[in-house]
Design a protein around this motif. Structure first.
Motif, PDB file in Angstrom:
ATOM      1  N   LEU A  17       0.862  -1.179   0.000  1.00  9.87           N
ATOM      2  CA  LEU A  17       0.000   0.000   0.000  1.00  9.87           C
ATOM      3  C   LEU A  17       0.899   1.229   0.000  1.00  9.87           C
ATOM      4  O   LEU A  17       2.029   1.174   0.492  1.00  9.87           O
ATOM      5  N   ARG A  18       0.362   2.323  -0.537  1.00  6.94           N
ATOM      6  CA  ARG A  18       1.067   3.595  -0.441  1.00  6.94           C
ATOM      7  C   ARG A  18       0.165   4.608   0.232  1.00  6.94           C
ATOM      8  O   ARG A  18      -0.933   4.891  -0.255  1.00  6.94           O
ATOM      9  N   LEU A  19       0.640   5.148   1.328  1.00  5.53           N
ATOM     10  CA  LEU A  19      -0.083   6.194   2.032  1.00  5.53           C
ATOM     11  C   LEU A  19       0.410   7.562   1.571  1.00  5.53           C
ATOM     12  O   LEU A  19       1.584   7.723   1.231  1.00  5.53           O
ATOM     13  N   SER A  20      -0.492   8.521   1.601  1.00  8.26           N
ATOM     14  CA  SER A  20      -0.149   9.890   1.236  1.00  8.26           C
ATOM     15  C   SER A  20      -0.507  10.838   2.369  1.00  8.26           C
ATOM     16  O   SER A  20      -1.492  10.612   3.082  1.00  8.26           O
ATOM     17  N   CYS A  21       0.279  11.879   2.516  1.00  7.66           N
ATOM     18  CA  CYS A  21       0.005  12.920   3.511  1.00  7.66           C
ATOM     19  C   CYS A  21       0.191  14.261   2.816  1.00  7.66           C
ATOM     20  O   CYS A  21       1.326  14.654   2.513  1.00  7.66           O
ATOM     21  N   ALA A  22      -0.912  14.928   2.553  1.00  4.50           N
ATOM     22  CA  ALA A  22      -0.880  16.204   1.852  1.00  4.50           C
ATOM     23  C   ALA A  22      -1.005  17.341   2.849  1.00  4.50           C
ATOM     24  O   ALA A  22      -1.851  17.310   3.745  1.00  4.50           O
ATOM     25  N   ALA A  23      -0.180  18.350   2.668  1.00  2.53           N
ATOM     26  CA  ALA A  23      -0.203  19.514   3.550  1.00  2.53           C
ATOM     27  C   ALA A  23      -0.921  20.672   2.879  1.00  2.53           C
ATOM     28  O   ALA A  23      -0.758  20.895   1.680  1.00  2.53           O
ATOM     29  N   ALA A  24      -1.700  21.383   3.668  1.00  6.30           N
ATOM     30  CA  ALA A  24      -2.379  22.590   3.184  1.00  6.30           C
ATOM     31  C   ALA A  24      -2.096  23.721   4.164  1.00  6.30           C
ATOM     32  O   ALA A  24      -1.980  23.491   5.360  1.00  6.30           O
ATOM     33  N   GLY A  25      -1.962  24.901   3.652  1.00  5.29           N
ATOM     34  CA  GLY A  25      -1.773  26.052   4.515  1.00  5.29           C
ATOM     35  C   GLY A  25      -0.345  26.555   4.564  1.00  5.29           C
ATOM     36  O   GLY A  25      -0.111  27.725   4.803  1.00  5.29           O
ATOM     37  N   ARG A  26       0.596  25.648   4.394  1.00  6.71           N
ATOM     38  CA  ARG A  26       1.995  26.029   4.309  1.00  6.71           C
ATOM     39  C   ARG A  26       2.753  24.832   3.774  1.00  6.71           C
ATOM     40  O   ARG A  26       2.228  23.720   3.722  1.00  6.71           O
ATOM     41  N   THR A  27       4.006  25.040   3.453  1.00  9.29           N
ATOM     42  CA  THR A  27       4.822  23.927   2.982  1.00  9.29           C
ATOM     43  C   THR A  27       5.414  23.180   4.177  1.00  9.29           C
ATOM     44  O   THR A  27       5.311  23.614   5.320  1.00  9.29           O
ATOM     45  N   PHE A  28       6.065  22.069   3.876  1.00  8.22           N
ATOM     46  CA  PHE A  28       6.743  21.283   4.898  1.00  8.22           C
ATOM     47  C   PHE A  28       8.093  21.886   5.275  1.00  8.22           C
ATOM     48  O   PHE A  28       8.749  21.391   6.182  1.00  8.22           O
ATOM     49  N   SER A  29       8.492  22.941   4.613  1.00  3.95           N
ATOM     50  CA  SER A  29       9.822  23.494   4.810  1.00  3.95           C
ATOM     51  C   SER A  29      10.083  23.811   6.281  1.00  3.95           C
ATOM     52  O   SER A  29       9.296  24.486   6.940  1.00  3.95           O
ATOM     53  N   GLY A  30      11.215  23.279   6.783  1.00  2.44           N
ATOM     54  CA  GLY A  30      11.573  23.530   8.172  1.00  2.44           C
ATOM     55  C   GLY A  30      10.902  22.630   9.180  1.00  2.44           C
ATOM     56  O   GLY A  30      11.144  22.760  10.381  1.00  2.44           O
ATOM     57  N   TYR A  31      10.071  21.723   8.714  1.00  3.55           N
ATOM     58  CA  TYR A  31       9.352  20.812   9.598  1.00  3.55           C
ATOM     59  C   TYR A  31       9.874  19.385   9.431  1.00  3.55           C
ATOM     60  O   TYR A  31      10.130  18.943   8.316  1.00  3.55           O
ATOM     61  N   GLY A  32       9.990  18.694  10.522  1.00  6.26           N
ATOM     62  CA  GLY A  32      10.152  17.258  10.446  1.00  6.26           C
ATOM     63  C   GLY A  32       8.801  16.645  10.115  1.00  6.26           C
ATOM     64  O   GLY A  32       7.771  17.119  10.594  1.00  6.26           O
ATOM     65  N   ILE A  33       8.810  15.614   9.276  1.00  6.91           N
ATOM     66  CA  ILE A  33       7.571  14.959   8.855  1.00  6.91           C
ATOM     67  C   ILE A  33       7.681  13.488   9.192  1.00  6.91           C
ATOM     68  O   ILE A  33       8.690  12.858   8.861  1.00  6.91           O
ATOM     69  N   ALA A  34       6.672  12.952   9.816  1.00  3.65           N
ATOM     70  CA  ALA A  34       6.762  11.559  10.250  1.00  3.65           C
ATOM     71  C   ALA A  34       5.458  10.821  10.034  1.00  3.65           C
ATOM     72  O   ALA A  34       4.388  11.408   9.918  1.00  3.65           O
ATOM     73  N   TRP A  35       5.595   9.517  10.017  1.00  2.00           N
ATOM     74  CA  TRP A  35       4.458   8.601  10.071  1.00  2.00           C
ATOM     75  C   TRP A  35       4.540   7.843  11.391  1.00  2.00           C
ATOM     76  O   TRP A  35       5.605   7.330  11.754  1.00  2.00           O
ATOM     77  N   PHE A  36       3.421   7.780  12.057  1.00  2.00           N
ATOM     78  CA  PHE A  36       3.261   6.975  13.257  1.00  2.00           C
ATOM     79  C   PHE A  36       2.101   6.017  13.014  1.00  2.00           C
ATOM     80  O   PHE A  36       1.303   6.216  12.108  1.00  2.00           O
ATOM     81  N   ARG A  37       2.011   5.004  13.843  1.00  2.00           N
ATOM     82  CA  ARG A  37       0.863   4.118  13.760  1.00  2.00           C
ATOM     83  C   ARG A  37       0.430   3.704  15.151  1.00  2.00           C
ATOM     84  O   ARG A  37       1.224   3.721  16.097  1.00  2.00           O
ATOM     85  N   GLN A  38      -0.811   3.357  15.242  1.00  2.00           N
ATOM     86  CA  GLN A  38      -1.356   2.919  16.518  1.00  2.00           C
ATOM     87  C   GLN A  38      -2.305   1.757  16.289  1.00  2.00           C
ATOM     88  O   GLN A  38      -3.355   1.916  15.642  1.00  2.00           O
ATOM     89  N   ALA A  39      -1.904   0.602  16.775  1.00  3.44           N
ATOM     90  CA  ALA A  39      -2.757  -0.571  16.708  1.00  3.44           C
ATOM     91  C   ALA A  39      -3.725  -0.551  17.883  1.00  3.44           C
ATOM     92  O   ALA A  39      -3.463   0.078  18.904  1.00  3.44           O
ATOM     93  N   GLN A  40      -4.811  -1.260  17.719  1.00  4.26           N
ATOM     94  CA  GLN A  40      -5.822  -1.265  18.755  1.00  4.26           C
ATOM     95  C   GLN A  40      -5.253  -1.769  20.069  1.00  4.26           C
ATOM     96  O   GLN A  40      -4.606  -2.821  20.114  1.00  4.26           O
ATOM     97  N   GLY A  41      -5.431  -0.989  21.131  1.00  2.00           N
ATOM     98  CA  GLY A  41      -4.957  -1.391  22.445  1.00  2.00           C
ATOM     99  C   GLY A  41      -3.478  -1.176  22.683  1.00  2.00           C
ATOM    100  O   GLY A  41      -2.965  -1.574  23.736  1.00  2.00           O
ATOM    101  N   LYS A  42      -2.804  -0.556  21.734  1.00  5.19           N
ATOM    102  CA  LYS A  42      -1.364  -0.344  21.874  1.00  5.19           C
ATOM    103  C   LYS A  42      -1.029   1.142  21.810  1.00  5.19           C
ATOM    104  O   LYS A  42      -1.840   1.959  21.370  1.00  5.19           O
ATOM    105  N   GLU A  43       0.185   1.476  22.223  1.00  7.97           N
ATOM    106  CA  GLU A  43       0.628   2.860  22.183  1.00  7.97           C
ATOM    107  C   GLU A  43       0.992   3.271  20.760  1.00  7.97           C
ATOM    108  O   GLU A  43       1.293   2.431  19.903  1.00  7.97           O
TER     109      GLU A  43
END
Length: 124
Positions: A17-43
Motif C-alpha cells: 500500500l502507499r499512504l499519502s500525507c498532503a499539507a495545506a496552509g503552508r509547505t513542509f519546509s523547516g518541519y520534520g515529517i513523520a508517520w506513526f501508527r497505533q494498533a488497537q490497544g497499543k501505544e
C-alpha cells in the motif's frame, strides 16, 4: 498547516500500500515529517520520518527494508510506501509535522500537527 492522510485499506499479507500525507496552509519546509501508527490497544509507534532539512530519513527497525518514506515538494505531499505487509502492520497510520529536533524525531509528543489517520488492515 493542516495534514490530510489517505491511502489506507485492506490488503493481504505480502501485499503493498502507499499512504499519502498532503499539507495545506503552508509547505513542509523547516518541519520534520513523520508517520506513526497505533494498533488497537497499543501505544502510538514511530514508523518513519524525514528530518527538518529533509536530507535524512529514519525508520523503525520493524519496518526497515519494507517501508520507504518519500516526498514530492511540488505537491507538498509525503508518502509512505509499504511493501511486504504482515498482520502486525495493521494499525491506524498518522502523519505528523513539527519543528522537531533530530534527537526527538521518534517521539510522537514532539509533533505539533497531525493528520486524521488512515486505517491499514493486513489479513493473513
Amino acid at each position: 498547516v493542516q495534514l490530510q492522510a489517505s491511502g489506507g485499506g485492506l490488503v493481504q499479507a505480502g501485499g503493498s500500500l502507499r499512504l499519502s500525507c498532503a499539507a495545506a496552509g503552508r509547505t513542509f519546509s523547516g518541519y520534520g515529517i513523520a508517520w506513526f501508527r497505533q494498533a488497537q490497544g497499543k501505544e502510538r509507534e514511530f514508523v518513519a520520518a524525514f528530518s527538518r532539512t529533509g536530507g535524512y530519513t529514519y525508520y523503525a527497525d520493524s519496518v526497515k527494508g519494507r517501508f520507504t518514506i518519500s516526498r514530492d515538494n511540488a505537491k507538498n505531499t509525503v508518502y509512505l510506501q509499504m511493501n511486504s505487509l504482515n498482520p502486525e502492520d495493521t494499525a491506524v497510520y498518522y502523519c505528523a509535522a513539527g519543528p522537531v529536533i533530530t534527537s526527538a524525531i521518534r517521539n510522537w509528543r514532539s509533533y505539533t500537527v497531525w493528520g486524521q489517520g488512515t486505517l491499514v488492515t493486513v489479513s493473513s
